[in-house]
Design a protein around this motif. Structure first.
Motif, PDB file in Angstrom:
ATOM      1  N   VAL A   6      23.567 -21.863  36.633  1.00  0.00           N
ATOM      2  CA  VAL A   6      24.692 -21.467  37.497  1.00  0.00           C
ATOM      3  C   VAL A   6      25.377 -20.237  36.922  1.00  0.00           C
ATOM      4  CG1 VAL A   6      26.918 -22.167  38.479  1.00  0.00           C
ATOM      5  CG2 VAL A   6      25.030 -23.806  38.405  1.00  0.00           C
ATOM      6  N   ASP A   7      25.987 -20.405  35.790  1.00  0.00           N
ATOM      7  CA  ASP A   7      26.538 -19.273  35.039  1.00  0.00           C
ATOM      8  C   ASP A   7      26.905 -19.772  33.645  1.00  0.00           C
ATOM      9  OD1 ASP A   7      29.064 -20.483  35.119  1.00  0.00           O
ATOM     10  OD2 ASP A   7      29.686 -19.345  36.885  1.00  0.00           O
ATOM     11  N   LYS A   8      27.357 -18.873  32.788  1.00  0.00           N
ATOM     12  CA  LYS A   8      27.581 -19.291  31.398  1.00  0.00           C
ATOM     13  C   LYS A   8      28.767 -20.254  31.278  1.00  0.00           C
ATOM     14  CE  LYS A   8      30.039 -15.153  29.569  1.00  0.00           C
ATOM     15  NZ  LYS A   8      30.777 -14.801  30.750  1.00  0.00           N
ATOM     16  N   ASN A   9      29.718 -20.164  32.214  1.00  0.00           N
ATOM     17  CA  ASN A   9      30.868 -21.064  32.168  1.00  0.00           C
ATOM     18  C   ASN A   9      30.476 -22.513  32.449  1.00  0.00           C
ATOM     19  OD1 ASN A   9      32.717 -19.076  31.555  1.00  0.00           O
ATOM     20  ND2 ASN A   9      32.930 -18.504  33.732  1.00  0.00           N
ATOM     21  N   VAL A  10      29.440 -22.671  33.226  1.00  0.00           N
ATOM     22  CA  VAL A  10      28.938 -24.026  33.501  1.00  0.00           C
ATOM     23  C   VAL A  10      27.924 -24.402  32.426  1.00  0.00           C
ATOM     24  CG1 VAL A  10      27.643 -25.456  35.142  1.00  0.00           C
ATOM     25  CG2 VAL A  10      29.364 -23.836  35.996  1.00  0.00           C
ATOM     26  N   ALA A  11      27.061 -23.461  32.102  1.00  0.00           N
ATOM     27  CA  ALA A  11      25.971 -23.741  31.156  1.00  0.00           C
ATOM     28  C   ALA A  11      26.483 -24.163  29.785  1.00  0.00           C
ATOM     29  CB  ALA A  11      25.083 -22.508  31.033  1.00  0.00           C
ATOM     30  N   LYS A  12      27.693 -23.707  29.429  1.00  0.00           N
ATOM     31  CA  LYS A  12      28.176 -24.008  28.070  1.00  0.00           C
ATOM     32  C   LYS A  12      28.410 -25.507  27.848  1.00  0.00           C
ATOM     33  CE  LYS A  12      33.057 -23.104  29.012  1.00  0.00           C
ATOM     34  NZ  LYS A  12      34.120 -22.127  28.946  1.00  0.00           N
ATOM     35  N   TYR A  13      28.498 -26.261  28.930  1.00  0.00           N
ATOM     36  CA  TYR A  13      28.668 -27.712  28.792  1.00  0.00           C
ATOM     37  C   TYR A  13      27.324 -28.445  28.787  1.00  0.00           C
ATOM     38  CZ  TYR A  13      33.445 -26.442  29.997  1.00  0.00           C
ATOM     39  OH  TYR A  13      34.688 -25.877  30.007  1.00  0.00           O
ATOM     40  N   PHE A  14      26.260 -27.665  28.883  1.00  0.00           N
ATOM     41  CA  PHE A  14      24.925 -28.275  28.930  1.00  0.00           C
ATOM     42  C   PHE A  14      24.037 -27.642  27.864  1.00  0.00           C
ATOM     43  CE2 PHE A  14      27.003 -29.094  32.870  1.00  0.00           C
ATOM     44  CZ  PHE A  14      26.602 -30.367  33.229  1.00  0.00           C
TER      45      PHE A  14
END
Lengths: 849, 197
Positions: A540-548
């Motif tokens: 999705v983007d890095k703001n979402v990816a950082k939780y995964f």
């Protein structure tokens, strides 16, 4: 080749569809050619391989009881299941559903490749795509909503999810609070009654082995009930020691039929019977004065006062039961105390007045003093499966700071008070009326067109309309009622092919939890939705990816379980893989309210009006109650006592303009109160071998129950000249209060159905089971023999039984696949909580010529 | 030699069908054919109505008629279990016609007679039969010692000459109406319209 093996032939004609092939998943539509199968594979049997079987401890998910099972595997093929004897709840036993679920893995009509819609929505034309395309499409769509400032336009709709740890994280990470579920169609009145009364759990845990008297208001725990098998096993044992079972149910379920006494009260009158029983118990001075004084927030005098109008005579008039029976059973129950329990389920709670029905029943336990007692109405003791027990991998995304009326409807203030029960029964109607704008709808383990009231009409209308639901991604095992209306179908992993941290109320009253783990690899492109979401989130983007930051759901689970201590020389995770369950060595949790709080627990505490509070991080939380100078745990209610009077309910009711004095009370739903002699009440029920929608495709379960004619009492049928097998027309009417109320007999819909004349139902009630009458899901739920040429799915295997041996197929002279009653049942959420009043539908019935 | 004897306590049975589905899964049995079936019966008039169950499978008869009629000698009795020798069976169906309750059928795909064999493959490795292992109410169990047989247990006989080894407790005689001597258990017993007295 041995003769018996001749049917186990490798398929010679490879029929897997190729990328880009357009196919039809509905009969008689235009479609590309699908090669005809020329050979069949039948599966290896357990009987032939029992000596070489590998046991993989896991947890069943063919219903919500989540019984521990060993999956029996040979050479990567699941041949069967057996109970996991280490599981403290199910203790090595499994029901029919658990065994029947095995066939879902190799069901020839299972979807094993992702599909993209190419025709109109609902037309049934699809083409195979890649999972990469799925991840990209989903990620871009989500990104578009985030960038547009409306993450809440991404909606996640779950049924029996069980992976809320990852799906909730996903939604939090993208910033959408809109998670819909099915709890308001299932159990929310019961849960609310328990929460408001005993506080710390939505589910009682009856100590049935030691019990002497079970007063059952509307639970069919012989067949269903959340936690039914563990309860049934213990009751079977308790019965040998003399436990009496009295059941109130409008229909002769297996539970009712095997009870020592069965009573069929008029629908929705369960509460008045319970209140009258309370009255009788008090009149006979059989109450537990000490429990009421010490642990109840309502005094004996107050209870006497509010139950006074509910005499046994009045309850008899309303319920149709005998006054003498109500009195006798009440006294028998009270005399068995404390080894007795009164409990509920769908029969009492799935009514417009269900919250108060259940409160009235639960109250009986306090009056006789069986709350938390050995052999009584026990509760608590479960190990929390959430972040409290097993921390989530860091960083944890924050919860969105807003809600919408779709998942948090203000008209139902208690729907989300204790747990997120939602009022999803209203969701499709709200969407259809364009009260909410959504863009992307992800559906998972839910089959709303089949299971929602007015599902075949309102739900389908909303799902079909691209202006209402612009983009629908459905994860499913089969081409289900829901998948049919999707734009992308994700081939889900079955519960045999994935992880989950599991467990439910602990019937041994000692904390435990379990681990579901893959017994085999999911076939072809099938993927656990959790893994799909992890991959999507990373794109999705890095703001979402950082939780995964983890790569798979397995890794996520490993991180969560890393806090478990090692046991038997194994890490916590490895121990769980080997044993499937974790039991904590704690004594049975009897009288949890009496526990003395430790010095550690009392650190930084203060006392106000006898309630003990602690303040942590700026939040004040009640943790106990002072009793005679001793700090005890109490119940987890605001008063730390068993709450018969509820300020919470009073306030909630007042906030939405409903008069309520806070005491359990009885009021017959208006439509039922004004029912005429010629009208009947339509009720629904679930079979022991089926869940709502997901067992329909499991052949050995469908073989046992595949047809669901309308139950009607013999005397009523005689008046209407109806015989078993006759077709009748049911006309249903809107409720006279609540959602879309109508005083003018407004018709919801009509349906024709076969009749089943029986002695086992109340004379003014008809009953139709749910779970049947499906239009999709492959050959088994449709009761339609044939080869895969006609209804192509995408596995390479075939089951000979499905080509000619579905004996209930109408074309073979069978009964067919039954009826879906939901299109005539009105959407009818009960006040404050929003539980669907399934059992309140007034209708008329006439014989068709 | 061990003499296994199945005891079926219909009073304890909860009608859950787990035994039947576990059995079908064990053998990958075709739809419409049953080694074990649980029969339902509703008795009484509203509001005094009861439901009764009866799990029924091959009774492992002593001097079993299926054995004596088999032209191939494919059936024999060992350890109290009547066993089909698959290598000898020709699927002629004489055994099926001989059974008074319908507990033996010819598999329409493999053309071999099938019946309850008390899961002898499980007994060999120290396991319990699939039905017994899963039974939540312990309505089914094996005994191998005559002294363990409950006094209330008796043979479920369609005719006087039947010699069942398997014994039942609490079996309602009316259940016999659901059985046709010489015909395998009917799938139609699952239709609720067959439950009435």
């Amino acid at each position: 080749m041995q003769r018996r093996d001749f049917i186990k032939v490798t398929v010679l004609t490879v029929m897997a569809m190729q990328l880009g092939d357009v196919i039809s998943l509905v009969p008689n539509a235009i479609a590309g050619e699908v090669p005809k199968l020329t050979n069949f594979v039948t599966f290896n049997t357990l009987a032939k391989n029992i000596k070489d079987i590998v046991r993989v401890p896991s947890v069943c998910l063919n219903c919500s009881s989540v019984c521990g099972m060993n999956v029996l595997v040979k050479d990567g093929e699941i041949l069967g299941v057996e109970g996991n004897k280490e599981d403290p709840n199910s203790q090595g036993k499994l029901c029919a559903k658990a065994h029947g679920g095995v066939s879902s893995v190799n069901y020839p009509d299972r979807i094993v490749y992702p599909l993209k819609r190419v025709g109109k929505r609902g037309e049934g034309l699809w083409k195979r795509i890649t999972m990469e395309e799925v991840y990209d499409t989903m990620a871009k769509r989500i990104k578009k909503n985030i960038d547009g400032g409306h993450p809440e336009q991404v909606v996640f709709h779950q049924g029996r999810n069980k992976m809320g740890d990852i799906t909730g994280r996903f939604m939090d990470a993208i910033g959408s609070p809109v998670i819909l579920n099915h709890r308001g169609l299932c159990s929310s009145n019961k849960r609310a009654a328990n929460y408001t009364t005993i506080g710390d759990t939505s589910w009682e845990t009856l100590d049935a082995v030691e019990c002497k008297y079970l007063l059952n208001f509307g639970s069919n725990f012989f067949e269903t009930h959340q936690g039914g098998l563990p309860l049934l096993k213990r009751f079977a044992e308790g019965r040998l020691k003399g436990c009496k079972l009295v059941t109130f149910d409008v229909r002769l379920s297996n539970t009712a039929g095997r009870s020592d006494e069965w009573f069929a009260p008029f629908p929705a009158s369960e509460g008045v019977v319970a209140l009258a029983m309370a009255n009788v118990i008090l009149e006979n001075n059989l109450e537990d004065k000490n429990f009421l004084k010490e642990w109840c927030n309502t005094s004996l005098e107050e209870i006497k006062e509010f139950v006074k109008p509910y005499t046994a005579k009045y309850a008899a008039e309303v319920s149709g039961l005998e006054e003498s029976d109500i009195k006798r059973v009440a006294i028998e129950f009270a005399k068995a105390a404390p080894e007795c329990a009164a409990f509920t389920n769908r029969g009492s709670q799935a009514h417009y007045n269900g919250l108060n029905n259940d409160r009235a029943v639960v109250m009986l336990n306090a009056i006789v003093g069986s709350v938390g007692k050995k052999g009584g109405y026990a509760f608590g003791g479960s190990k929390n499966k959430g972040a409290k027990s097993f921390a989530m991998p860091k960083p944890v995304p924050p919860k969105p700071k807003f809600t919408t009326d779709l998942e948090d409807p203000k008209l139902y203030p208690l729907a989300n008070k204790w747990q997120k029960m939602r009022v999803s029964v209203l969701a499709f109607d709200k969407l259809k009326e364009k009260k909410h704008k959504i863009d992307m709808y992800i559906s998972y383990t839910i089959s709303a067109p089949q299971t929602w009231p007015e599902g075949p009409s309102i739900t389908v209308d909303a799902l079909k309309d691209e202006s209402i639901i612009p983009f629908h991604v459905c994860s499913d095992i089969v081409y289900s009622e829901m998948a049919h209306y999707a734009d992308i179908i994700l081939p889900d992993a079955t519960y045999f092919e994935r992880y989950t941290i599991e467990g439910r109320n602990a019937y041994e009253l000692s904390p435990y939890f379990a681990l579901r783990q893959p017994a085999v690899k999911a076939p072809a492109d099938c993927e656990n939705l959790a893994d799909t979401l992890i991959k999507v989130a990373k794109r999705v983007d890095k703001n979402v990816a950082k939780y995964f930051t983890f790569d798979s759901y397995e890794e996520f689970i490993k991180i969560r379980l890393s806090s478990l201590p090692s046991r038997d020389g194994l890490s916590g995770f490895e121990y769980m893989k080997k044993h499937g369950v974790w039991i904590e060595d704690k004594p049975k949790n009897y009288e949890p309210y009496n526990k003395i709080l430790s010095k550690e627990a009392l650190e930084n505490s203060f006392i106000k009006d006898e309630i003990i509070y602690v303040s942590k991080k700026g939040k004040t939380k009640a943790i106990g109650i002072m009793k005679d100078g001793v700090p005890r745990k109490g119940l987890k209610t605001p008063s730390r006592k068993f709450e018969i009077f509820s300020q919470t309910i009073k306030d909630a009711a007042v906030s939405v303009g409903i008069k309520d004095d806070g005491f359990p009370h009885f009021e017959m739903p208006k439509g039922l109160k004004e029912i005429t002699e010629d009208e009947l009440v339509l009720t629904t029920f679930k079979w022991g071998v089926h869940t709502q929608a997901r067992t329909g495709s499991q052949k050995y379960l469908a073989e046992i129950v595949h047809d669901n004619p309308m139950w009607i009492n013999a005397s009523t049928a005689k008046k209407l000249d109806i015989k078993t097998g006759d077709y009748v027309e049911i006309t249903t009417y809107r409720p006279k209060e609540g959602y879309k109320a109508s005083q003018k007999q407004e018709i919801v819909a009509k349906m024709s159905i076969k009749a089943f004349v029986t002695e086992g139902i109340h004379p003014q009630v008809i009953a139709i089971s749910n779970s049947l009458g499906m239009d999709f899901g492959g050959r088994v739920p449709k009761a339609s023999n044939g080869d895969k040429q006609n209804i192509p799915a995408f596995t390479k295997i075939e089951d000979r039984s499905l080509d000619g041996y579905i004996w209930w197929d109408k074309e073979k002279g069978g009964t067919g696949n039954g009826f879906n009653p939901n299109h005539v049942i009105p959407i009818n959420p009960a006040p404050i909580v929003g539980m669907q009043a399934w059992n309140d539908t007034v209708c008329s019935v006439k014989k068709l010529g | 030699m061990i003499n296994y004897k199945m005891i079926v306590d219909a009073d304890k049975c909860v009608g859950c069908h787990a035994c039947e589905v576990a059995c079908k899964q064990e053998f990958g049995a075709p739809l419409g054919f049953f080694r074990i079936q649980n029969l339902y019966l509703d008795t009484g008039s509203y509001p005094k109505v009861k439901r009764e169950f009866l799990p029924l499978m091959c009774r492992q008869c002593e001097s079993a008629e299926c054995m004596s009629v088999c032209p191939e000698g494919a059936l024999s009795r060992k350890n109290g279990i009547v066993i089909v020798d698959e290598s000898k069976c020709t699927g002629c169906g004489e055994c099926s016609k001989a059974c008074s309750i319908g507990a033996i059928y010819v598999n329409p795909i493999s053309k071999i007679a099938e019946k309850c064999n008390l899961c002898e493959h499980r007994l060999e490795v120290g396991m319990q039969p699939a039905c017994i292992e899963t039974c939540v109410s312990e309505a089914l169990y094996l005994v191998s010692d005559e002294r363990e047989i409950p006094s209330s247990a008796q043979g479920f006989k369609m005719k006087e000459s039947d010699r069942p080894s398997t014994l039942h407790i609490g079996a309602n005689e009316l259940m016999k109406k659901k059985l046709i001597s010489g015909k395998p258990f009917s799938p139609l017993n699952y239709e609720i319209t067959s439950w009435a007295e």
